[in-house]
Design a protein around this motif. Structure first.
Motif, PDB file in Angstrom:
ATOM      1  N   SER A 235       0.821  -1.221   0.000  1.00  0.00           N
ATOM      2  CA  SER A 235       0.000   0.000   0.000  1.00  0.00           C
ATOM      3  C   SER A 235       0.854   1.269   0.000  1.00  0.00           C
ATOM      4  O   SER A 235       0.535   2.228  -0.719  1.00  0.00           O
TER       5      SER A 235
ATOM      6  N   ARG B 103       2.312   1.659  -3.542  1.00  0.00           N
ATOM      7  CA  ARG B 103       1.272   2.102  -4.490  1.00  0.00           C
ATOM      8  C   ARG B 103       0.976   3.587  -4.293  1.00  0.00           C
ATOM      9  O   ARG B 103       0.844   4.337  -5.254  1.00  0.00           O
ATOM     10  N   PHE B 104       0.875   4.018  -3.043  1.00  0.00           N
ATOM     11  CA  PHE B 104       0.629   5.431  -2.764  1.00  0.00           C
ATOM     12  C   PHE B 104       1.777   6.292  -3.306  1.00  0.00           C
ATOM     13  O   PHE B 104       1.547   7.314  -3.961  1.00  0.00           O
TER      14      PHE B 104
ATOM     15  N   GLN C 230       3.748   5.756  -5.718  1.00  0.00           N
ATOM     16  CA  GLN C 230       3.734   5.792  -7.188  1.00  0.00           C
ATOM     17  C   GLN C 230       2.814   6.889  -7.723  1.00  0.00           C
ATOM     18  O   GLN C 230       2.979   7.335  -8.851  1.00  0.00           O
ATOM     19  N   SER C 231       1.875   7.346  -6.911  1.00  0.00           N
ATOM     20  CA  SER C 231       0.935   8.378  -7.359  1.00  0.00           C
ATOM     21  C   SER C 231       1.512   9.787  -7.237  1.00  0.00           C
ATOM     22  O   SER C 231       0.868  10.756  -7.636  1.00  0.00           O
ATOM     23  N   ILE C 232       2.723   9.907  -6.715  1.00  0.00           N
ATOM     24  CA  ILE C 232       3.344  11.215  -6.483  1.00  0.00           C
ATOM     25  C   ILE C 232       4.347  11.502  -7.597  1.00  0.00           C
ATOM     26  O   ILE C 232       5.244  10.699  -7.848  1.00  0.00           O
ATOM     27  N   ASP C 233       4.174  12.636  -8.249  1.00  0.00           N
ATOM     28  CA  ASP C 233       5.114  12.986  -9.315  1.00  0.00           C
ATOM     29  C   ASP C 233       6.324  13.740  -8.755  1.00  0.00           C
ATOM     30  O   ASP C 233       6.355  14.115  -7.583  1.00  0.00           O
TER      31      ASP C 233
ATOM     32  N   LYS D 262       5.653  17.226  -7.121  1.00  0.00           N
ATOM     33  CA  LYS D 262       5.012  17.115  -5.815  1.00  0.00           C
ATOM     34  C   LYS D 262       5.985  16.554  -4.772  1.00  0.00           C
ATOM     35  O   LYS D 262       5.950  16.948  -3.612  1.00  0.00           O
TER      36      LYS D 262
ATOM     37  N   LYS E 147      -0.060  12.330   3.689  1.00  0.00           N
ATOM     38  CA  LYS E 147      -1.455  12.425   3.230  1.00  0.00           C
ATOM     39  C   LYS E 147      -2.186  13.614   3.844  1.00  0.00           C
ATOM     40  O   LYS E 147      -2.989  14.268   3.182  1.00  0.00           O
TER      41      LYS E 147
END
Length: 163
Positions: free
Chosen positions: A29, A32-33, A35-38, A41, A159
């Protein structure tokens, strides 16, 4: 009793105590989280004097490296107190800001693979070995769980404060 991050071990352990070590270390988890950050950011700081997301991820990785080494010593019944470290000094003297976020997350994943390999080699009796962390007598299993609790703490902060 309610603990705070300043309490160290008991606070981090309390975040994950009801889950077994294999499940905690095998969870994807966090990855995966991340991986959503560029890249843009990942360089963000929610206040000028706070760490960037890149630095937080580097810190989580450093923490796991250090704690797994200590867990290794405990698993071999080395009688050492599981001492603290200066997290700010480690981050200040790192290259986290120069590295890409991809490099940092790959490093984190590689460290996790090593942690899982170490964990896979432990027996039930080794998980029950007791040591001292931050003046608390704990088992190796609980010490290992606190590594993931530390991760959970920092991912929650990302988060809550960075998004």
């Amino acid at each position: 009793m309610n603990y705070t991050p300043k309490d160290g071990f008991p606070y981090y352990y309390a975040l994950v105590r009801s889950t077994d070590c294999q499940t905690l270390f095998s969870s994807m988890s966090t990855f995966r989280f991340l991986q959503s950050i560029d890249e843009k950011k990942a360089a963000y700081r929610y206040e000028p004097d706070k760490w960037s997301i890149k630095q937080v991820v580097g810190h989580i990785t450093d923490h796991e490296r250090i704690k797994i080494f200590r867990a290794f010593l405990l698993s071999r019944k080395e009688s050492v107190e599981l001492w603290g470290y200066d997290q700010n000094s480690l981050v200040e003297n790192s290259r986290f800001e120069e590295m890409t976020f991809q490099q940092l997350t790959t490093d984190f994943q590689n460290v996790r693979k090593g942690s899982i390999s170490f964990l896979d080699g432990l027996s039930k009796s080794q998980l029950g070995i007791k040591g001292v962390a931050n003046q608390f007598e704990i088992t190796l299993e609980d010490f290992l769980k606190s590594i993931i609790g530390h991760e959970v703490h920092h991912i929650n902060i990302i988060k809550e404060r960075y998004f």
